[in-house]
Design an enzyme around this catalytic site. Structure first.
Site, PDB file in Angstrom:
ATOM      1  N   HIS A 107       0.876  -1.181   0.000  1.00  0.00           N
ATOM      2  CA  HIS A 107       0.000   0.000   0.000  1.00  0.00           C
ATOM      3  C   HIS A 107       0.908   1.224   0.000  1.00  0.00           C
ATOM      4  O   HIS A 107       1.994   1.196   0.598  1.00  0.00           O
ATOM      5  CB  HIS A 107      -0.840   0.096   1.276  1.00  0.00           C
ATOM      6  CG  HIS A 107      -1.779  -1.049   1.525  1.00  0.00           C
ATOM      7  ND1 HIS A 107      -1.379  -2.206   2.120  1.00  0.00           N
ATOM      8  CD2 HIS A 107      -3.102  -1.180   1.289  1.00  0.00           C
ATOM      9  CE1 HIS A 107      -2.417  -3.020   2.237  1.00  0.00           C
ATOM     10  NE2 HIS A 107      -3.478  -2.427   1.736  1.00  0.00           N
ATOM     11  N   ASP A 110       2.326   1.935   3.371  1.00  0.00           N
ATOM     12  CA  ASP A 110       3.251   0.931   3.932  1.00  0.00           C
ATOM     13  C   ASP A 110       4.674   1.344   3.601  1.00  0.00           C
ATOM     14  O   ASP A 110       5.596   1.177   4.398  1.00  0.00           O
ATOM     15  CB  ASP A 110       3.091  -0.457   3.290  1.00  0.00           C
ATOM     16  CG  ASP A 110       1.705  -1.024   3.372  1.00  0.00           C
ATOM     17  OD1 ASP A 110       0.962  -0.610   4.258  1.00  0.00           O
ATOM     18  OD2 ASP A 110       1.389  -1.894   2.523  1.00  0.00           O
TER      19      ASP A 110
END
Ligand code: XLS
Ligand code: NI
Ligand code: NI
Length: 443
Positions: A107, A110
């Site tokens: 993501h 992340d």
């Protein structure tokens, strides 16, 4: 032991490249069944299985749960968010290279520090993406897919593309746009939409028709932008019935496929099927994979498993070989995963606190799918199960059954045939099939 690292230091010290040592090995840090260069049906295991490591579970989630604090210590952690992101990337690429997985997935937040400021969010992300590109080039690890986290920030508590407040859609669009820009930079094979908060909590305050239409429009304009900037991969919808929303619009494979078609997205979108999401929807992993294959919609797989007693998304590493066998059989019949892969959307348990456990968890998952592949290959090569399945439909392979399948028999004619027909009670042989599967698995 050789040291191996990217960047400035080794994070997984004392662990080298994971090798195939065969089923008799007692080395926990070796593959027992996954032999990447072994040829199965004319292709290496590596090319069949296309394993991917998930950034969020492996390098971000630290064991925090609603009842307790972090249990996992990450040696790459740094107080400066950009330095933290670079260290994390180095740790990730060291891990993935040592494991020998060809792909990774992440993501936006992340990989790169989130920020309240849109400009800073973009700047951070593009800067980290350039670093990821360098690490990809250095290690040969490739991007399976990236995605945008449109569920953690409070602004998304009522949804992202389905938020009743239009201003939230813009910020979501900024994240998706930037993630697509990054995807093209990194040569990603796919881009995933998982709609954790694209759903509702109560119908008393929700116009579901409008929200679903907003989601359709959002995915269409994301598709248009992606194609315009040269994204050649596949867009995925990852179905899940609930959690965190009470009810999510992409409930299961069948619902997601209907949605994809309703909004004219079928040339660009496929499904990313996660085992534990299928089971949450009251299906099996195999069921949702098969629904996709039947509709030409199998895109990619989030490889994990659920807990039969717990009714939530436990995201365990896959170890159930019965399930991986059934999955690989369906995937082989689909001609493989194509652009997709087996992405370990899975986390080690909160009390598996050693860094070595991260390797052991992935090794187990890779071995479970390797066994699944080998068993599925045996099943296909032997042909008995496929022949039994086919023979159940023999009455459609000759006589009036053929005409029926061609659409040449109307209801009156069919009813006429019914006057003469004397159906027999033909056994479905379910127990025999189960017994055969055990023979393929254990002999
Ligand atoms: C959560 C989902 C998520 C997606 C990516 O349940 O599985 O991790 O795969 O947003
Ligand atoms: Ni997932
Ligand atoms: Ni999940």
């Amino acid at each position: 032991m050789d040291t191996y690292f990217v960047g400035n230091q080794e994070y997984f010290k004392g662990i080298g490249k994971i090798a195939y040592e065969g089923p008799k090995s007692d080395n926990p840090l070796a593959f027992k069944f996954y032999d990447p260069k072994k040829i199965v049906r004319g292709k290496t295991m590596e090319d069949h299985l296309r394993f991917s490591v998930a950034y969020w579970h492996s390098f971000c989630a630290d064991g925090t749960d609603p009842f307790g604090k972090a249990t996992m210590h990450f040696p790459w952690k740094h107080d400066d968010p950009m330095q933290n992101a670079r260290n994390k990337a180095e740790a990730a690429f060291e891990f993935i290279t040592k494991l020998g997985a060809p792909f990774y997935a992440f993501h936006d937040v992340d990989a790169s520090p989130d920020s309240e400021s849109a400009a800073e969010y973009e700047k951070n992300y593009l800067e980290i993406a350039a670093y990821l590109k360098r690490l990809q080039d250095e290690t040969g690890v490739r991007l399976l897919w990236n995605t945008s986290n449109l569920f953690s920030h409070p602004r998304y508590m009522n949804g992202a593309a389905t938020n009743p407040d239009f201003s939230v859609l813009g910020r979501a669009a900024l994240q998706v746009k930037t993630s697509l820009d990054v995807n093209v930079m990194l040569g990603g094979s796919g881009y995933t939409f998982w709609g954790g908060r694209e759903g509702y909590m109560t119908l008393w305050n929700t116009d579901t028709k409008r929200e679903e239409e907003h989601l359709g429009t959002f995915l269409r304009i994301a598709r248009d932008y992606g194609r315009k900037i040269g994204f050649k991969g596949t867009f995925y919808i990852e179905p899940k019935p609930m959690e965190p929303s009470k009810h999510q619009y992409d409930f299961d494979a069948a619902t997601a496929i209907a949605f994809i078609r309703k909004y004219g997205l079928e040339n660009d979108f496929k499904c990313n099927i996660e085992n534990n999401h299928a089971t949450l929807a009251g299906h099996s992993f195999a069921h949702d994979l098969q629904v996709c294959v039947d509709n030409g919609m199998l895109g990619s797989v989030d490889a994990n498993q659920g807990d039969a007693q717990n009714g939530w998304d436990t995201d365990e590493f896959p170890t159930n070989v019965y399930e991986t066998t059934e999955a690989m059989l369906i995937i082989l019949r689909n001609g493989g995963l194509h652009n997709g892969g087996l992405n370990f959307d899975a986390k080690r348990r909160r009390n598996s606190t050693e860094l070595a456990d991260l390797f052991i968890a992935h090794i187990g998952g890779m071995d479970a799918f390797a066994l699944g592949l080998l068993t599925a290959d045996k099943i296909l090569a032997d042909g008995k199960i496929d022949a039994m399945k086919k023979s159940r439909y023999a009455s459609f392979d000759g006589g009036d059954g053929v005409l029926y399948e061609k659409g040449l028999i109307d209801l009156v004619k069919l009813a006429d045939l019914g006057r003469k027909a004397q159906p027999k009670d033909i056994s479905g042989k379910q127990e025999l099939l189960y017994n055969l599967v055990n023979q393929y698995l254990f002999s």
